[in-house]
Design a protein around this motif. Structure first.
Motif, PDB file in Angstrom:
ATOM      1  N   TYR A   9      16.421  96.173  18.587  1.00  0.00           N
ATOM      2  CA  TYR A   9      16.151  96.495  19.936  1.00  0.00           C
ATOM      3  C   TYR A   9      17.550  96.918  20.721  1.00  0.00           C
ATOM      4  O   TYR A   9      17.832  97.778  21.240  1.00  0.00           O
ATOM      5  CB  TYR A   9      15.632  95.396  20.846  1.00  0.00           C
ATOM      6  CG  TYR A   9      15.166  96.046  22.050  1.00  0.00           C
ATOM      7  CD1 TYR A   9      14.186  96.857  22.296  1.00  0.00           C
ATOM      8  CD2 TYR A   9      15.886  95.745  23.332  1.00  0.00           C
ATOM      9  CE1 TYR A   9      13.665  97.248  23.479  1.00  0.00           C
ATOM     10  CE2 TYR A   9      15.487  96.174  24.585  1.00  0.00           C
ATOM     11  CZ  TYR A   9      14.305  96.887  24.537  1.00  0.00           C
ATOM     12  OH  TYR A   9      13.986  97.435  25.844  1.00  0.00           O
ATOM     13  N   CYS A  10      18.524  95.862  20.444  1.00  0.00           N
ATOM     14  CA  CYS A  10      19.905  96.278  21.084  1.00  0.00           C
ATOM     15  C   CYS A  10      20.625  97.560  20.330  1.00  0.00           C
ATOM     16  O   CYS A  10      21.057  98.506  21.431  1.00  0.00           O
ATOM     17  CB  CYS A  10      20.904  95.182  20.959  1.00  0.00           C
ATOM     18  SG  CYS A  10      20.277  93.646  21.804  1.00  0.00           S
ATOM     19  N   LEU A  11      20.592  97.681  19.309  1.00  0.00           N
ATOM     20  CA  LEU A  11      21.263  98.961  18.480  1.00  0.00           C
ATOM     21  C   LEU A  11      20.595 100.242  18.697  1.00  0.00           C
ATOM     22  O   LEU A  11      21.391 101.037  18.523  1.00  0.00           O
ATOM     23  CB  LEU A  11      21.273  98.431  16.860  1.00  0.00           C
ATOM     24  CG  LEU A  11      22.297  97.451  16.482  1.00  0.00           C
ATOM     25  CD1 LEU A  11      22.101  97.184  15.200  1.00  0.00           C
ATOM     26  CD2 LEU A  11      23.888  97.548  17.012  1.00  0.00           C
ATOM     27  N   LYS A  12      19.395 100.045  19.233  1.00  0.00           N
ATOM     28  CA  LYS A  12      18.799 101.618  19.281  1.00  0.00           C
ATOM     29  C   LYS A  12      19.268 102.094  20.894  1.00  0.00           C
ATOM     30  O   LYS A  12      18.955 103.345  21.252  1.00  0.00           O
ATOM     31  CB  LYS A  12      17.387 101.268  19.547  1.00  0.00           C
ATOM     32  CG  LYS A  12      16.566 101.070  18.267  1.00  0.00           C
ATOM     33  CD  LYS A  12      15.114 101.074  18.381  1.00  0.00           C
ATOM     34  CE  LYS A  12      14.469 100.830  16.880  1.00  0.00           C
ATOM     35  NZ  LYS A  12      13.044 100.733  17.015  1.00  0.00           N
ATOM     36  N   LYS A  13      19.900 101.143  21.667  1.00  0.00           N
ATOM     37  CA  LYS A  13      20.451 101.638  23.087  1.00  0.00           C
ATOM     38  C   LYS A  13      21.582 102.484  22.790  1.00  0.00           C
ATOM     39  O   LYS A  13      22.557 102.255  21.680  1.00  0.00           O
ATOM     40  CB  LYS A  13      20.616 100.395  23.922  1.00  0.00           C
ATOM     41  CG  LYS A  13      19.456  99.536  24.178  1.00  0.00           C
ATOM     42  CD  LYS A  13      19.941  98.521  25.311  1.00  0.00           C
ATOM     43  CE  LYS A  13      18.681  98.088  25.854  1.00  0.00           C
ATOM     44  NZ  LYS A  13      17.910  99.187  26.523  1.00  0.00           N
ATOM     45  N   THR A  14      21.912 103.516  23.587  1.00  0.00           N
ATOM     46  CA  THR A  14      22.785 104.344  23.367  1.00  0.00           C
ATOM     47  C   THR A  14      24.354 103.623  23.520  1.00  0.00           C
ATOM     48  O   THR A  14      24.579 103.110  24.520  1.00  0.00           O
ATOM     49  CB  THR A  14      22.828 105.519  24.639  1.00  0.00           C
ATOM     50  OG1 THR A  14      21.594 106.070  24.756  1.00  0.00           O
ATOM     51  CG2 THR A  14      23.817 106.417  24.368  1.00  0.00           C
ATOM     52  N   GLY A  15      25.097 104.063  22.546  1.00  0.00           N
ATOM     53  CA  GLY A  15      26.428 103.531  22.538  1.00  0.00           C
ATOM     54  C   GLY A  15      26.828 102.133  22.118  1.00  0.00           C
ATOM     55  O   GLY A  15      27.898 101.698  22.300  1.00  0.00           O
ATOM     56  N   VAL A  16      25.775 101.523  21.899  1.00  0.00           N
ATOM     57  CA  VAL A  16      25.959 100.088  21.382  1.00  0.00           C
ATOM     58  C   VAL A  16      26.608  99.726  20.047  1.00  0.00           C
ATOM     59  O   VAL A  16      26.354 100.455  19.094  1.00  0.00           O
ATOM     60  CB  VAL A  16      24.382  99.267  21.380  1.00  0.00           C
ATOM     61  CG1 VAL A  16      24.595  98.010  20.937  1.00  0.00           C
ATOM     62  CG2 VAL A  16      24.074  99.463  22.876  1.00  0.00           C
ATOM     63  N   THR A  17      27.662  99.021  19.977  1.00  0.00           N
ATOM     64  CA  THR A  17      27.842  98.406  18.778  1.00  0.00           C
ATOM     65  C   THR A  17      27.831  96.916  18.895  1.00  0.00           C
ATOM     66  O   THR A  17      27.559  96.082  19.589  1.00  0.00           O
ATOM     67  CB  THR A  17      29.617  98.810  18.901  1.00  0.00           C
ATOM     68  OG1 THR A  17      30.226  98.172  19.851  1.00  0.00           O
ATOM     69  CG2 THR A  17      29.702 100.230  18.758  1.00  0.00           C
ATOM     70  N   GLU A  18      27.946  96.327  17.492  1.00  0.00           N
ATOM     71  CA  GLU A  18      28.087  94.845  17.320  1.00  0.00           C
ATOM     72  C   GLU A  18      29.333  94.589  16.615  1.00  0.00           C
ATOM     73  O   GLU A  18      29.728  95.152  15.725  1.00  0.00           O
ATOM     74  CB  GLU A  18      26.681  94.604  16.474  1.00  0.00           C
ATOM     75  CG  GLU A  18      26.729  94.980  15.070  1.00  0.00           C
ATOM     76  CD  GLU A  18      25.396  94.485  14.599  1.00  0.00           C
ATOM     77  OE1 GLU A  18      24.602  93.902  14.902  1.00  0.00           O
ATOM     78  OE2 GLU A  18      24.899  95.285  13.444  1.00  0.00           O
ATOM     79  N   ASP A  19      29.721  93.222  16.942  1.00  0.00           N
ATOM     80  CA  ASP A  19      30.871  92.617  16.268  1.00  0.00           C
ATOM     81  C   ASP A  19      30.837  91.237  16.371  1.00  0.00           C
ATOM     82  O   ASP A  19      29.944  90.543  16.986  1.00  0.00           O
ATOM     83  CB  ASP A  19      32.149  93.314  16.744  1.00  0.00           C
ATOM     84  CG  ASP A  19      32.561  92.865  18.015  1.00  0.00           C
ATOM     85  OD1 ASP A  19      31.615  92.342  18.816  1.00  0.00           O
ATOM     86  OD2 ASP A  19      33.687  93.322  18.420  1.00  0.00           O
ATOM     87  N   THR A  20      31.795  90.400  15.432  1.00  0.00           N
ATOM     88  CA  THR A  20      31.966  88.880  15.671  1.00  0.00           C
ATOM     89  C   THR A  20      33.101  88.592  15.851  1.00  0.00           C
ATOM     90  O   THR A  20      33.946  88.354  15.030  1.00  0.00           O
ATOM     91  CB  THR A  20      31.187  88.423  14.172  1.00  0.00           C
ATOM     92  OG1 THR A  20      31.844  89.000  13.026  1.00  0.00           O
ATOM     93  CG2 THR A  20      29.777  88.488  13.924  1.00  0.00           C
ATOM     94  N   PRO A  21      33.370  88.992  17.324  1.00  0.00           N
ATOM     95  CA  PRO A  21      35.064  88.625  17.689  1.00  0.00           C
ATOM     96  C   PRO A  21      35.533  87.475  17.591  1.00  0.00           C
ATOM     97  O   PRO A  21      36.854  87.121  17.584  1.00  0.00           O
ATOM     98  CB  PRO A  21      35.132  89.394  18.980  1.00  0.00           C
ATOM     99  CG  PRO A  21      33.939  89.352  19.540  1.00  0.00           C
ATOM    100  CD  PRO A  21      32.794  89.377  18.443  1.00  0.00           C
ATOM    101  N   PHE A  22      34.566  86.147  17.942  1.00  0.00           N
ATOM    102  CA  PHE A  22      35.045  84.993  17.972  1.00  0.00           C
ATOM    103  C   PHE A  22      35.106  84.073  16.954  1.00  0.00           C
ATOM    104  O   PHE A  22      35.998  83.302  16.709  1.00  0.00           O
ATOM    105  CB  PHE A  22      34.289  84.349  19.040  1.00  0.00           C
ATOM    106  CG  PHE A  22      33.994  84.942  20.414  1.00  0.00           C
ATOM    107  CD1 PHE A  22      35.297  85.443  21.214  1.00  0.00           C
ATOM    108  CD2 PHE A  22      32.953  85.709  20.760  1.00  0.00           C
ATOM    109  CE1 PHE A  22      34.983  86.014  22.462  1.00  0.00           C
ATOM    110  CE2 PHE A  22      32.782  86.473  22.038  1.00  0.00           C
ATOM    111  CZ  PHE A  22      34.045  86.635  22.799  1.00  0.00           C
ATOM    112  N   ASP A  23      34.045  84.425  16.148  1.00  0.00           N
ATOM    113  CA  ASP A  23      33.817  83.411  14.696  1.00  0.00           C
ATOM    114  C   ASP A  23      32.718  84.265  14.026  1.00  0.00           C
ATOM    115  O   ASP A  23      32.302  85.060  14.641  1.00  0.00           O
ATOM    116  CB  ASP A  23      33.710  82.007  14.881  1.00  0.00           C
ATOM    117  CG  ASP A  23      32.177  81.746  15.719  1.00  0.00           C
ATOM    118  OD1 ASP A  23      31.190  82.398  15.543  1.00  0.00           O
ATOM    119  OD2 ASP A  23      32.322  80.738  16.689  1.00  0.00           O
ATOM    120  N   ASN A  24      32.517  83.933  12.589  1.00  0.00           N
ATOM    121  CA  ASN A  24      31.366  84.405  11.980  1.00  0.00           C
ATOM    122  C   ASN A  24      30.207  84.262  12.468  1.00  0.00           C
ATOM    123  O   ASN A  24      29.206  84.970  11.723  1.00  0.00           O
ATOM    124  CB  ASN A  24      31.660  83.959  10.407  1.00  0.00           C
ATOM    125  CG  ASN A  24      32.795  84.511   9.971  1.00  0.00           C
ATOM    126  OD1 ASN A  24      33.547  85.429  10.295  1.00  0.00           O
ATOM    127  ND2 ASN A  24      33.436  83.753   8.763  1.00  0.00           N
TER     128      ASN A  24
END
Length: 116
Positions: A9-24
Motif C-alpha cells: 500500500y505504501c509503495l503504491k503511493k507516488t514518490g515513495v521509497t523505503e529504507d532501513t536507516p537506523f538498523d536492519n
C-alpha cells in the motif's frame, strides 16, 4: 493487517521509497526523503505515523490502539497498533493522512518532481 499488505500500500503511493536507516529491523517509508511511516520488520506490532496534532489527540481518545508516537515527537506522531484493535481501513486512512502531511511540507520544486 499484515506487513506485506501494508508495504504494498505504501509503495503504491507516488514518490515513495523505503529504507532501513537506523538498523536492519526498522523499516521507514519516505516521500521526498522525509519519513511518513516507521515500523519493525520482524514484529510488525505497530507503525508510527505522522498526524495532525488535533486529530492525533482525537484518535488517541477514541481508539485504545492509538498512542502517542513511540520514540517520536508525541505531538505530531502516533503509534498505531496492528494487532486488530485498529481496523485495517483506519490504518490505511492514517497512512494516507501521514503521507499527505509529509508531502505537503515538501518544497514546491520537489513536489513537482515527484508528481512528474
Amino acid at each position: 493487517m499484515d506487513i506485506q499488505t501494508f508495504r504494498e500500500y505504501c509503495l503504491k503511493k507516488t514518490g515513495v521509497t523505503e529504507d532501513t536507516p537506523f538498523d536492519n529491523n526498522t523499516l521507514c517509508f519516505r516521500v521526498g526523503n522525509k519519513i511518513f511511516a516507521i515500523l519493525d520488520i520482524d514484529k510488525f506490532e505497530s507503525v508510527n505515523l505522522k498526524c495532525d496534532p488535533e486529530k492525533a489527540v482525537m484518535l488517541r481518545e477514541s481508539h485504545e490502539g492509538i498512542l502517542p508516537g513511540y520514540h517520536m515527537n508525541k505531538k505530531h506522531w502516533n503509534t498505531v497498533s496492528c494487532d486488530g484493535s485498529v481496523t485495517s481501513e483506519l490504518i490505511l486512512e492514517l497512512v494516507d493522512h501521514s503521507y499527505s502531511l509529509v508531502f505537503a511540507s515538501l518544497p514546491k520544486k520537489l513536489k513537482e518532481e515527484i508528481n512528474g
